[in-house]
Design a protein around this motif. Structure first.
Motif, PDB file in Angstrom:
ATOM      1  N   VAL A 100      34.220  44.075  29.162  1.00  0.00           N
ATOM      2  CA  VAL A 100      33.319  42.966  29.507  1.00  0.00           C
ATOM      3  C   VAL A 100      32.523  43.300  30.763  1.00  0.00           C
ATOM      4  O   VAL A 100      31.309  43.086  30.831  1.00  0.00           O
ATOM      5  CB  VAL A 100      34.119  41.667  29.697  1.00  0.00           C
ATOM      6  CG1 VAL A 100      33.211  40.558  30.218  1.00  0.00           C
ATOM      7  CG2 VAL A 100      34.762  41.242  28.378  1.00  0.00           C
ATOM      8  N   ILE A 101      33.217  43.833  31.759  1.00  0.00           N
ATOM      9  CA  ILE A 101      32.544  44.198  33.013  1.00  0.00           C
ATOM     10  C   ILE A 101      31.525  45.316  32.761  1.00  0.00           C
ATOM     11  O   ILE A 101      30.401  45.288  33.290  1.00  0.00           O
ATOM     12  CB  ILE A 101      33.572  44.620  34.066  1.00  0.00           C
ATOM     13  CG1 ILE A 101      34.452  43.422  34.444  1.00  0.00           C
ATOM     14  CG2 ILE A 101      32.886  45.184  35.309  1.00  0.00           C
ATOM     15  CD1 ILE A 101      35.628  43.765  35.335  1.00  0.00           C
ATOM     16  N   LEU A 109      30.615  36.066  29.415  1.00  0.00           N
ATOM     17  CA  LEU A 109      31.717  36.630  28.633  1.00  0.00           C
ATOM     18  C   LEU A 109      33.050  36.466  29.354  1.00  0.00           C
ATOM     19  O   LEU A 109      34.043  36.048  28.760  1.00  0.00           O
ATOM     20  CB  LEU A 109      31.456  38.112  28.349  1.00  0.00           C
ATOM     21  CG  LEU A 109      30.376  38.441  27.318  1.00  0.00           C
ATOM     22  CD1 LEU A 109      30.106  39.941  27.288  1.00  0.00           C
ATOM     23  CD2 LEU A 109      30.792  37.966  25.932  1.00  0.00           C
ATOM     24  N   ILE A 110      33.084  36.814  30.628  1.00  0.00           N
ATOM     25  CA  ILE A 110      34.352  36.753  31.359  1.00  0.00           C
ATOM     26  C   ILE A 110      34.788  35.307  31.536  1.00  0.00           C
ATOM     27  O   ILE A 110      35.988  34.996  31.472  1.00  0.00           O
ATOM     28  CB  ILE A 110      34.234  37.471  32.722  1.00  0.00           C
ATOM     29  CG1 ILE A 110      35.625  37.920  33.201  1.00  0.00           C
ATOM     30  CG2 ILE A 110      33.596  36.604  33.783  1.00  0.00           C
ATOM     31  CD1 ILE A 110      36.209  39.051  32.433  1.00  0.00           C
ATOM     32  N   ALA A 111      33.837  34.392  31.734  1.00  0.00           N
ATOM     33  CA  ALA A 111      34.189  32.980  31.888  1.00  0.00           C
ATOM     34  C   ALA A 111      34.780  32.423  30.602  1.00  0.00           C
ATOM     35  O   ALA A 111      35.764  31.669  30.627  1.00  0.00           O
ATOM     36  CB  ALA A 111      32.957  32.170  32.306  1.00  0.00           C
ATOM     37  N   VAL A 168      48.001  30.973  36.437  1.00  0.00           N
ATOM     38  CA  VAL A 168      46.934  29.971  36.429  1.00  0.00           C
ATOM     39  C   VAL A 168      45.775  30.399  37.326  1.00  0.00           C
ATOM     40  O   VAL A 168      44.597  30.228  36.979  1.00  0.00           O
ATOM     41  CB  VAL A 168      47.486  28.598  36.867  1.00  0.00           C
ATOM     42  CG1 VAL A 168      46.353  27.600  37.105  1.00  0.00           C
ATOM     43  CG2 VAL A 168      48.445  28.042  35.813  1.00  0.00           C
ATOM     44  N   LEU A 169      46.106  30.969  38.478  1.00  0.00           N
ATOM     45  CA  LEU A 169      45.059  31.376  39.420  1.00  0.00           C
ATOM     46  C   LEU A 169      44.297  32.614  38.945  1.00  0.00           C
ATOM     47  O   LEU A 169      43.110  32.768  39.248  1.00  0.00           O
ATOM     48  CB  LEU A 169      45.668  31.657  40.796  1.00  0.00           C
ATOM     49  CG  LEU A 169      46.158  30.441  41.592  1.00  0.00           C
ATOM     50  CD1 LEU A 169      46.773  30.891  42.905  1.00  0.00           C
ATOM     51  CD2 LEU A 169      45.004  29.476  41.852  1.00  0.00           C
ATOM     52  N   PHE A 170      44.980  33.492  38.203  1.00  0.00           N
ATOM     53  CA  PHE A 170      44.359  34.759  37.797  1.00  0.00           C
ATOM     54  C   PHE A 170      43.044  34.555  37.055  1.00  0.00           C
ATOM     55  O   PHE A 170      42.019  35.157  37.434  1.00  0.00           O
ATOM     56  CB  PHE A 170      45.342  35.580  36.960  1.00  0.00           C
ATOM     57  CG  PHE A 170      44.780  36.884  36.482  1.00  0.00           C
ATOM     58  CD1 PHE A 170      44.609  37.946  37.365  1.00  0.00           C
ATOM     59  CD2 PHE A 170      44.410  37.061  35.153  1.00  0.00           C
ATOM     60  CE1 PHE A 170      44.084  39.159  36.925  1.00  0.00           C
ATOM     61  CE2 PHE A 170      43.883  38.265  34.707  1.00  0.00           C
ATOM     62  CZ  PHE A 170      43.722  39.312  35.593  1.00  0.00           C
ATOM     63  N   PRO A 171      42.972  33.757  35.975  1.00  0.00           N
ATOM     64  CA  PRO A 171      41.687  33.604  35.276  1.00  0.00           C
ATOM     65  C   PRO A 171      40.606  32.970  36.140  1.00  0.00           C
ATOM     66  O   PRO A 171      39.423  33.290  35.999  1.00  0.00           O
ATOM     67  CB  PRO A 171      42.034  32.721  34.073  1.00  0.00           C
ATOM     68  CG  PRO A 171      43.315  32.058  34.415  1.00  0.00           C
ATOM     69  CD  PRO A 171      44.052  33.005  35.299  1.00  0.00           C
ATOM     70  N   ALA A 178      35.252  36.267  40.845  1.00  0.00           N
ATOM     71  CA  ALA A 178      34.973  37.608  41.362  1.00  0.00           C
ATOM     72  C   ALA A 178      33.957  38.339  40.493  1.00  0.00           C
ATOM     73  O   ALA A 178      32.968  38.890  40.993  1.00  0.00           O
ATOM     74  CB  ALA A 178      36.273  38.410  41.447  1.00  0.00           C
ATOM     75  N   VAL A 179      34.181  38.340  39.184  1.00  0.00           N
ATOM     76  CA  VAL A 179      33.257  39.046  38.288  1.00  0.00           C
ATOM     77  C   VAL A 179      31.909  38.339  38.246  1.00  0.00           C
ATOM     78  O   VAL A 179      30.857  38.982  38.214  1.00  0.00           O
ATOM     79  CB  VAL A 179      33.862  39.151  36.873  1.00  0.00           C
ATOM     80  CG1 VAL A 179      32.855  39.760  35.896  1.00  0.00           C
ATOM     81  CG2 VAL A 179      35.141  39.982  36.900  1.00  0.00           C
ATOM     82  N   GLY A 180      31.924  37.010  38.258  1.00  0.00           N
ATOM     83  CA  GLY A 180      30.678  36.255  38.232  1.00  0.00           C
ATOM     84  C   GLY A 180      29.792  36.541  39.430  1.00  0.00           C
ATOM     85  O   GLY A 180      28.565  36.531  39.317  1.00  0.00           O
TER      86      GLY A 180
END
Length: 379
Positions: free
Chosen positions: A362-363, A228-230, A208-211, A217-219
């Motif tokens: 995505v990154i 995209l990552i969201a 649950v915490l991973f996404p 972090a990516v944002g």
């Protein structure tokens, strides 16, 4: 009836050009590949229909003055990148990050699998493409249709049709293109390497915490990749939380299907003769194939390095799954490994690298947008 001018009745026929006929034939080929060969039919079929529609003379469906259907759909879901994001929510529901979280080492293979993006960008610049077009061509190397569409629409919208078709075509050809490269760059001994699969259990809290953590972090680090990552992580959170099964099911089925249908029609509608029938299209086809091959080769070479460093305990084929074609690339790795030894089971390891490749693409797309968009604005 006799008062109706004859030229009004044959206006469409007289407006047909050989270029439009060629493009309608291209649409027919895409439809054939979707139905007869089952190459990415969910997208290639509507793209083929959209291509035929866009090349019909005097078609009201693509006429901005009449608010044609495809014009309205493009404005509603492609110009603002809505459809790729909706598709990514559905993809997120389908993804399982357990193999990656249990074996974080394979995240490195996802990074190595993006090498072709930047290598192809440099080659495209050397061939004379401007930076924005070169970056849009390079992202084909992600082997990720929605990401390619998202980046191309921001950097080079006039190339959206050809880049989308090339990206999805090569996605569908993963089982054909990758195996020869995998066999060429590995020895029989390397391909026969067995890998134990005894992963550490992954708790529901971690899942649950991973996404959530990845989105933050990516944002922060790559803001252009945030949408995209969201979207991808939102879909995955729907699945892993277990409290919104209806949202998860709708995202995985109805929402992604409708978005894919409309996206395919719009992409096809951009495949006009002026944008497709030129030398640049041939160059993009070749560069896209080069990007795909370079991604695969870079992943395998990195896998060979890990093979040596691990004392021959890591199968180098796993590196080929570091691209974003999820889950096809992981399955291809398993198939090639079993050709040498039917008892060799590396699928879960390959899926760890494959999910990492999805995140990596995505990154990488976000990095390209971060670097190139200011240049486009300045130009």
């Amino acid at each position: 009836m006799s008062n109706i001018p004859l030229h009004e009745l044959i206006a469409g026929l007289s407006a047909i050009t050989w270029q439009s006929l060629v493009m309608m034939a291209v649409g027919g080929v895409l439809i054939y590949l979707a139905i007869a060969k089952e190459y990415e039919p969910v997208l290639l079929l509507p793209i083929g229909i959209g291509c035929i529609i866009s090349n019909l003379p005097l078609s009201a469906m693509i006429d901005p003055a009449e608010n044609g259907m495809l014009v309205v759909i493009k404005a509603a879901g492609v110009d603002n990148e809505l459809f790729p994001l909706l598709i990514f929510i559905g993809v997120g529901v389908m993804m399982d990050f357990r193999p990656l979280l249990a074996q974080p080492l394979f995240a490195l293979m996802g990074a190595a699998g993006q090498f072709g993006i930047f290598g192809t960008l440099i080659l495209a610049i050397l061939l004379g493409f401007p930076m924005n077009e070169a970056a849009s061509i390079g992202i084909i190397g992600a082997i990720d249709g929605p990401t390619s569409i998202y980046v191309a629409n921001k950097l080079a919208p006039h190339m959206l049709g050809v880049i989308s078709v090339v990206a999805y075509s090569y996605m569908s050809l993963v089982p054909i293109i990758q195996p020869p490269i995998m066999r060429l760059l590995t020895t029989r001994e390397e391909r026969m390497t067995h890998m134990e699969y005894a992963p550490r259990p992954v708790s529901k809290l971690t899942l649950v915490l991973f996404p959530i953590i990845v989105t933050i972090a990516v944002g922060i680090l790559v803001p252009q990749a945030a949408p995209l990552i969201a979207a991808l992580m939102l879909g995955n959170l729907f699945k892993e939380s277990g409290v919104v099964p209806r949202l998860a099911k709708a995202s995985e089925n109805e929402i992604i299907n409708v978005a894919t249908l409309f996206l395919g029609l719009v992409v096809g509608s951009t495949m006009t003769a002026t944008s497709f029938l030129n030398l640049d299209t041939l160059k993009i086809l070749v560069l896209g194939l080069f990007a795909f091959g370079l991604d695969t080769a870079a992943g395998i070479v990195f896998g060979k390095i890990l093979y040596v460093l691990s004392g021959k305990k890591i199968n180098p084929l796993i590196g080929a799954a570091g691209i974003s074609a999820f889950p096809m690339a992981g399955r291809v790795v398993q198939k090639v490994a079993q050709e040498e030894d039917f008892s060799n089971f590396v699928l879960m390891h390959a899926m760890g690298a494959n999910t990492s490749g999805q995140l990596g693409s995505v990154i990488a797309g976000g990095v390209l947008l971060t670097l190139v968009l200011p240049m486009v604005g300045a130009g």
